[in-house]
Design a protein around this motif. Structure first.
Motif, PDB file in Angstrom:
ATOM      1  N   VAL A 113      34.359 178.217  93.248  1.00 31.98           N
ATOM      2  CA  VAL A 113      34.564 177.163  94.237  1.00 31.98           C
ATOM      3  C   VAL A 113      34.548 175.838  93.499  1.00 31.98           C
ATOM      4  O   VAL A 113      33.646 175.553  92.715  1.00 31.98           O
ATOM      5  CB  VAL A 113      33.469 177.189  95.330  1.00 31.98           C
ATOM      6  CG1 VAL A 113      33.703 176.080  96.341  1.00 31.98           C
ATOM      7  CG2 VAL A 113      33.438 178.540  96.015  1.00 31.98           C
ATOM      8  N   LEU A 114      35.571 175.027  93.751  1.00 31.97           N
ATOM      9  CA  LEU A 114      35.692 173.732  93.090  1.00 31.97           C
ATOM     10  C   LEU A 114      35.491 172.611  94.090  1.00 31.97           C
ATOM     11  O   LEU A 114      36.006 172.678  95.208  1.00 31.97           O
ATOM     12  CB  LEU A 114      37.058 173.604  92.426  1.00 31.97           C
ATOM     13  CG  LEU A 114      37.222 174.598  91.270  1.00 31.97           C
ATOM     14  CD1 LEU A 114      38.636 175.056  91.140  1.00 31.97           C
ATOM     15  CD2 LEU A 114      36.739 173.971  89.998  1.00 31.97           C
ATOM     16  N   ALA A 115      34.754 171.589  93.694  1.00 32.66           N
ATOM     17  CA  ALA A 115      34.496 170.434  94.556  1.00 32.66           C
ATOM     18  C   ALA A 115      35.675 169.474  94.458  1.00 32.66           C
ATOM     19  O   ALA A 115      35.597 168.408  93.872  1.00 32.66           O
ATOM     20  CB  ALA A 115      33.200 169.748  94.142  1.00 32.66           C
ATOM     21  N   GLU A 116      36.785 169.897  95.004  1.00 32.29           N
ATOM     22  CA  GLU A 116      38.027 169.124  95.015  1.00 32.29           C
ATOM     23  C   GLU A 116      38.643 169.265  96.398  1.00 32.29           C
ATOM     24  O   GLU A 116      38.331 170.210  97.126  1.00 32.29           O
ATOM     25  CB  GLU A 116      39.008 169.668  93.959  1.00 32.29           C
ATOM     26  CG  GLU A 116      38.511 169.606  92.538  1.00 32.29           C
ATOM     27  CD  GLU A 116      38.442 168.201  91.960  1.00 32.29           C
ATOM     28  OE1 GLU A 116      38.995 167.263  92.572  1.00 32.29           O
ATOM     29  OE2 GLU A 116      37.823 168.031  90.912  1.00 32.29           O
ATOM     30  N   PRO A 117      39.539 168.350  96.786  1.00 33.01           N
ATOM     31  CA  PRO A 117      40.213 168.517  98.080  1.00 33.01           C
ATOM     32  C   PRO A 117      41.126 169.743  98.077  1.00 33.01           C
ATOM     33  O   PRO A 117      41.540 170.215  97.006  1.00 33.01           O
ATOM     34  CB  PRO A 117      41.014 167.226  98.241  1.00 33.01           C
ATOM     35  CG  PRO A 117      41.065 166.597  96.904  1.00 33.01           C
ATOM     36  CD  PRO A 117      39.923 167.132  96.099  1.00 33.01           C
ATOM     37  N   ALA A 118      41.428 170.238  99.244  1.00 32.16           N
ATOM     38  CA  ALA A 118      42.228 171.462  99.363  1.00 32.16           C
ATOM     39  C   ALA A 118      43.583 171.341  98.666  1.00 32.16           C
ATOM     40  O   ALA A 118      44.077 172.291  98.070  1.00 32.16           O
ATOM     41  CB  ALA A 118      42.411 171.834 100.822  1.00 32.16           C
ATOM     42  N   GLY A 119      44.218 170.166  98.705  1.00 33.47           N
ATOM     43  CA  GLY A 119      45.526 169.976  98.079  1.00 33.47           C
ATOM     44  C   GLY A 119      45.498 170.007  96.556  1.00 33.47           C
ATOM     45  O   GLY A 119      46.541 170.125  95.915  1.00 33.47           O
ATOM     46  N   TRP A 120      44.325 169.935  95.971  1.00 31.97           N
ATOM     47  CA  TRP A 120      44.169 169.951  94.511  1.00 31.97           C
ATOM     48  C   TRP A 120      44.753 171.241  93.918  1.00 31.97           C
ATOM     49  O   TRP A 120      45.344 171.227  92.848  1.00 31.97           O
ATOM     50  CB  TRP A 120      42.687 169.816  94.176  1.00 31.97           C
ATOM     51  CG  TRP A 120      42.329 169.934  92.739  1.00 31.97           C
ATOM     52  CD1 TRP A 120      42.257 168.913  91.836  1.00 31.97           C
ATOM     53  CD2 TRP A 120      41.967 171.118  92.028  1.00 31.97           C
ATOM     54  NE1 TRP A 120      41.868 169.402  90.612  1.00 31.97           N
ATOM     55  CE2 TRP A 120      41.689 170.747  90.707  1.00 31.97           C
ATOM     56  CE3 TRP A 120      41.858 172.453  92.381  1.00 31.97           C
ATOM     57  CZ2 TRP A 120      41.300 171.664  89.742  1.00 31.97           C
ATOM     58  CZ3 TRP A 120      41.473 173.366  91.421  1.00 31.97           C
ATOM     59  CH2 TRP A 120      41.200 172.970  90.117  1.00 31.97           C
ATOM     60  N   ALA A 121      44.598 172.351  94.621  1.00 32.63           N
ATOM     61  CA  ALA A 121      45.054 173.651  94.114  1.00 32.63           C
ATOM     62  C   ALA A 121      46.564 173.686  93.909  1.00 32.63           C
ATOM     63  O   ALA A 121      47.063 174.484  93.118  1.00 32.63           O
ATOM     64  CB  ALA A 121      44.631 174.771  95.061  1.00 32.63           C
ATOM     65  N   GLY A 122      47.307 172.798  94.579  1.00 32.53           N
ATOM     66  CA  GLY A 122      48.759 172.773  94.444  1.00 32.53           C
ATOM     67  C   GLY A 122      49.247 172.293  93.088  1.00 32.53           C
ATOM     68  O   GLY A 122      50.372 172.591  92.689  1.00 32.53           O
ATOM     69  N   HIS A 123      48.424 171.548  92.359  1.00 38.40           N
ATOM     70  CA  HIS A 123      48.849 171.082  91.040  1.00 38.40           C
ATOM     71  C   HIS A 123      47.856 171.468  89.944  1.00 38.40           C
ATOM     72  O   HIS A 123      47.800 170.856  88.886  1.00 38.40           O
ATOM     73  CB  HIS A 123      49.120 169.567  91.051  1.00 38.40           C
ATOM     74  CG  HIS A 123      47.955 168.743  91.459  1.00 38.40           C
ATOM     75  ND1 HIS A 123      47.703 168.448  92.765  1.00 38.40           N
ATOM     76  CD2 HIS A 123      46.985 168.156  90.732  1.00 38.40           C
ATOM     77  CE1 HIS A 123      46.613 167.708  92.830  1.00 38.40           C
ATOM     78  NE2 HIS A 123      46.162 167.524  91.618  1.00 38.40           N
ATOM     79  N   ALA A 124      47.056 172.512  90.206  1.00 43.02           N
ATOM     80  CA  ALA A 124      46.126 173.021  89.202  1.00 43.02           C
ATOM     81  C   ALA A 124      46.487 174.458  88.852  1.00 43.02           C
ATOM     82  O   ALA A 124      47.072 175.177  89.665  1.00 43.02           O
ATOM     83  CB  ALA A 124      44.703 172.962  89.737  1.00 43.02           C
ATOM     84  N   ARG A 125      46.154 174.854  87.649  1.00 48.07           N
ATOM     85  CA  ARG A 125      46.386 176.231  87.201  1.00 48.07           C
ATOM     86  C   ARG A 125      45.053 176.786  86.736  1.00 48.07           C
ATOM     87  O   ARG A 125      44.448 176.267  85.793  1.00 48.07           O
ATOM     88  CB  ARG A 125      47.396 176.254  86.065  1.00 48.07           C
ATOM     89  CG  ARG A 125      47.760 177.644  85.621  1.00 48.07           C
ATOM     90  CD  ARG A 125      48.949 177.610  84.670  1.00 48.07           C
ATOM     91  NE  ARG A 125      49.377 178.944  84.352  1.00 48.07           N
ATOM     92  CZ  ARG A 125      49.247 179.486  83.137  1.00 48.07           C
ATOM     93  NH1 ARG A 125      48.764 178.771  82.144  1.00 48.07           N
ATOM     94  NH2 ARG A 125      49.645 180.713  82.923  1.00 48.07           N
ATOM     95  N   VAL A 126      44.586 177.840  87.400  1.00 47.20           N
ATOM     96  CA  VAL A 126      43.307 178.471  87.082  1.00 47.20           C
ATOM     97  C   VAL A 126      43.594 179.863  86.538  1.00 47.20           C
ATOM     98  O   VAL A 126      44.266 180.661  87.200  1.00 47.20           O
ATOM     99  CB  VAL A 126      42.403 178.548  88.333  1.00 47.20           C
ATOM    100  CG1 VAL A 126      41.099 179.241  88.018  1.00 47.20           C
ATOM    101  CG2 VAL A 126      42.154 177.155  88.886  1.00 47.20           C
TER     102      VAL A 126
END
Length: 191
Positions: A113-126
């Motif tokens: 779980v990341l303390a980032e806004p939900a839209g953050w996942a759209g430009h992140a690669r995990v």
């Protein structure tokens, strides 16, 4: 989450405000106020906040994410954490906006779980050991199911706008061009 501090803060059992702050990766709360301000007593009474002291007229409290009996590292707020039925474990973040490279050994059924806004996942690669993980749909914060075997966790964040990346490339090309010595040397005639 900050407004919850003062709405529910009078009861020592009310750990919800501190938990909401910790879930967002907030590690400290600062308050600039007079010594007689009732907000100071309110923050002192909240379970999950621990007063640290003052600096330059600002009083600081530390946000404690887990039980007070847990180890110091396990109880501090973190921008990334592994959540399982056994509890939470922070993941050290090595860069801004959640960028990191870390070894994780999660329990079965654990999630990142990341303390980032939900839209953050759209430009992140995990990725975990090179396998791309997908964010869970509909979660308030980016949440990724982790395989039980664990491994090397890599979180990379691209700029939110590709135009910004092209602008940076153009600026780099302009600086490189301007740094090149163009033209010949002026020759002085000796008389």
């Amino acid at each position: 989450a900050v407004s919850l501090l003062f709405e529910q803060g009078g009861s020592p059992e009310a750990s919800q405000p501190a938990a909401a702050l910790a879930a967002q990766g907030v590690g400290f709360v600062g308050l600039r106020a007079d010594e007689t301000d009732p907000a100071i007593r309110t923050l002192d009474a909240i379970a999950g906040l621990s007063r640290l002291g003052a600096h330059d007229g600002v009083l600081f409290w530390r946000v404690v994410a887990a039980d007070a009996g847990a180890a110091d590292d396990a109880s501090s707020a973190s921008r990334a954490r592994v959540v399982s039925a056994r509890g939470e474990a922070p993941v050290d973040v090595t860069g801004d906006h959640g960028r990191t490279v870390a070894q994780v050994a999660p329990a079965a059924g654990a999630s990142l779980v990341l303390a980032e806004p939900a839209g953050w996942a759209g430009h992140a690669r995990v990725t975990l050991d090179g396998r791309v993980l997908r964010a869970a749909e509909g979660a308030a914060q980016p949440t990724y199911a982790l395989p039980a075997d664990g491994g090397r966790l890599v979180i990379e964040v691209a700029p939110t706008h590709q135009l910004w990346r092209w602008a940076q490339l153009g600026l780099l090309a302009a600086v490189a061009f301007l740094a090149l010595p163009l033209g010949g040397r002026t020759r002085r005639s000796h008389q």
